[in-house]
Scaffold this motif. Structure first.
Motif, PDB file in Angstrom:
ATOM      1  N   LYS A   1       0.824  -1.206   0.000  1.00 50.43           N
ATOM      2  CA  LYS A   1       0.000   0.000   0.000  1.00 50.43           C
ATOM      3  C   LYS A   1       0.858   1.257   0.000  1.00 50.43           C
ATOM      4  O   LYS A   1       0.561   2.233  -0.692  1.00 50.43           O
ATOM      5  CB  LYS A   1      -0.927  -0.004   1.222  1.00 50.43           C
ATOM      6  CG  LYS A   1      -1.856   1.188   1.301  1.00 50.43           C
ATOM      7  CD  LYS A   1      -2.776   1.085   2.505  1.00 50.43           C
ATOM      8  CE  LYS A   1      -3.705   2.293   2.581  1.00 50.43           C
ATOM      9  NZ  LYS A   1      -4.598   2.225   3.762  1.00 50.43           N
ATOM     10  N   LYS A   2       1.950   1.217   0.765  1.00 49.51           N
ATOM     11  CA  LYS A   2       2.810   2.391   0.854  1.00 49.51           C
ATOM     12  C   LYS A   2       3.610   2.611  -0.426  1.00 49.51           C
ATOM     13  O   LYS A   2       3.829   3.753  -0.859  1.00 49.51           O
ATOM     14  CB  LYS A   2       3.759   2.243   2.043  1.00 49.51           C
ATOM     15  CG  LYS A   2       4.572   3.498   2.324  1.00 49.51           C
ATOM     16  CD  LYS A   2       5.257   3.419   3.663  1.00 49.51           C
ATOM     17  CE  LYS A   2       6.001   4.714   3.991  1.00 49.51           C
ATOM     18  NZ  LYS A   2       6.675   4.671   5.297  1.00 49.51           N
TER      19      LYS A   2
ATOM     20  N   CYS B   1       0.186   2.132  -3.639  1.00 48.21           N
ATOM     21  CA  CYS B   1      -1.074   2.849  -3.412  1.00 48.21           C
ATOM     22  C   CYS B   1      -2.041   2.624  -4.567  1.00 48.21           C
ATOM     23  O   CYS B   1      -1.955   3.287  -5.601  1.00 48.21           O
ATOM     24  CB  CYS B   1      -0.829   4.335  -3.199  1.00 48.21           C
ATOM     25  SG  CYS B   1       0.085   4.670  -1.701  1.00 48.21           S
ATOM     26  N   THR B   2      -2.978   1.733  -4.403  1.00 48.39           N
ATOM     27  CA  THR B   2      -3.830   1.307  -5.514  1.00 48.39           C
ATOM     28  C   THR B   2      -5.131   2.092  -5.616  1.00 48.39           C
ATOM     29  O   THR B   2      -6.048   1.688  -6.309  1.00 48.39           O
ATOM     30  CB  THR B   2      -4.165  -0.191  -5.368  1.00 48.39           C
ATOM     31  OG1 THR B   2      -4.787  -0.421  -4.092  1.00 48.39           O
ATOM     32  CG2 THR B   2      -2.915  -1.030  -5.477  1.00 48.39           C
TER      33      THR B   2
ATOM     34  N   CYS C   1      -2.057   8.135  -1.258  1.00 48.80           N
ATOM     35  CA  CYS C   1      -1.314   7.773  -0.040  1.00 48.80           C
ATOM     36  C   CYS C   1      -1.348   8.909   0.982  1.00 48.80           C
ATOM     37  O   CYS C   1      -0.394   9.102   1.729  1.00 48.80           O
ATOM     38  CB  CYS C   1       0.137   7.431  -0.356  1.00 48.80           C
ATOM     39  SG  CYS C   1       0.367   6.249  -1.681  1.00 48.80           S
TER      40      CYS C   1
ATOM     41  N   CYS D   1      -2.679   2.656  -9.475  1.00 46.40           N
ATOM     42  CA  CYS D   1      -1.404   2.710  -8.757  1.00 46.40           C
ATOM     43  C   CYS D   1      -0.860   4.121  -8.914  1.00 46.40           C
ATOM     44  O   CYS D   1      -0.468   4.522 -10.013  1.00 46.40           O
ATOM     45  CB  CYS D   1      -0.420   1.691  -9.317  1.00 46.40           C
ATOM     46  SG  CYS D   1      -0.840  -0.017  -8.943  1.00 46.40           S
TER      47      CYS D   1
END
Length: 323
Positions: free
Chosen positions: A198-199, A202-203, A232, A258
């Motif tokens: 995620k970091k 970031c989707t 993010c 992304c």
């Protein structure tokens, strides 16, 4: 996302590359023979990778120590069975048909141990291939350790990422058998990998628009909107734009994309001059503009190293040698 899985043993490829193999070992109490530290460390590394493949979505597992060890096992088996000598004899005799048969036999041996993508026919390329796999550890690394005592076995995993600047987080599982608890541990690790993913990538990005009418004239109605794109938790793009018609109020929507600096760089978007070093590092892990790992395709031409007659990028062939 590439995830590097290593068994962190003193005799392993990863540890020999990064640590002092004479002193560095985090596997204790497994004994000798079939239960030796080295043997079980390799086995657990492969089992953890297999468990993560089932548990963690959108990851590309890159094993190191067991991969390298398997290549050494194949080399030993080929020598013990006489296959290596038969290949040398066919080369000396110039027997191309016989050589084709023997290479096919050796290919099957590599496939049996799950390392059919190793370009074994070219030692220089095979070494570069292995070294390139190490770069995957910068994205995400799962470093396994183990300990055995009278109470049983404990397998631990430290998950970290250099790119995401996330320090190591350790999880562990205890069991009566050395391979026990792997699935339980894989579930814990999968959760940690999801945070890293995620970091880094970031989707989901948020698009916020605030609009006010600036011209009510029927012939030329116009509004001005401020468009803010957030990814993010950070604003990636902001600015006003003129819109025809009457538009006012605030709208907020989320788009699956992304959108982190790394993801935007992979898509070929300019992130900023200060990120050029990051872009260079990422281009060493992934082929420029794509998600293909360089470790599997050194020259980024879409042909895997093991099947590529010209595998090196122009100008990077080993001195005096050609692929």
């Amino acid at each position: 996302m590439p995830v590097c899985v290593v068994s962190d043993h003193a005799d392993g490829f990863f540890s020999q590359t990064f640590f002092d193999q004479a002193t560095h070992s985090n596997w204790e109490g497994f004994g000798q023979g079939e239960m030796s530290d080295f043997g079980k460390a390799m086995t657990i590394e492969m089992e953890m990778a297999a468990a993560l493949a089932k548990t963690a979505p959108c990851v590309e597992l890159v094993v190191l120590n067991s991969y390298h060890t398997a290549s050494l096992v194949v080399e030993t088996l080929a020598e013990q069975s006489g296959l290596t000598q038969r290949i040398q004899d066919a080369l000396a005799a110039g027997d191309s048909e016989r050589l084709k048969e023997l290479y096919a036999e050796l290919d099957k041996l590599f496939e049996r141990f799950g390392i059919q993508d190793l370009p074994w026919r070219n030692p220089d390329l095979a070494n570069d291939h292995l070294q390139q796999r190490l770069l995957s550890c910068a994205t995400a690394k799962v470093e396994l350790t183990g300990k055995s005592d009278a109470n049983g076995f404990t397998i631990s995993a430290e998950t970290s990422s250099s790119i995401a600047e996330m320090p190591g987080q350790t999880s562990s599982a205890a069991s009566s058998a050395p391979e026990g608890g792997i699935e339980e541990l894989a579930k814990k690790v999968a959760g940690e990998l999801a945070l890293i993913q995620k970091k880094i990538f970031c989707t989901c990005q948020e698009v916020l628009e605030r609009c006010n009418v600036t011209n009510f004239d029927l012939a030329n109605q116009e509004s001005e909107c401020v468009r803010i794109i957030t990814c993010c938790g950070q604003v990636t793009k902001e600015g006003p734009e003129k819109v025809k018609g009457l538009t006012f109020g605030e709208t907020r929507k989320h788009e699956p994309k992304c959108c982190s600096p790394i993801a935007r760089s992979r898509a070929g978007e300019q992130v900023g001059e200060e990120d050029e070093d990051d872009r260079r590092i990422m281009n060493e892990i992934w082929c420029p503009g794509t998600w293909n790992l360089r470790g599997a395709d050194l020259d980024c031409d879409g042909i895997p190293n093991a099947k590529d007659d010209t595998p090196w990028p122009p100008g990077e062939e080993p001195p005096g040698k050609k692929p």
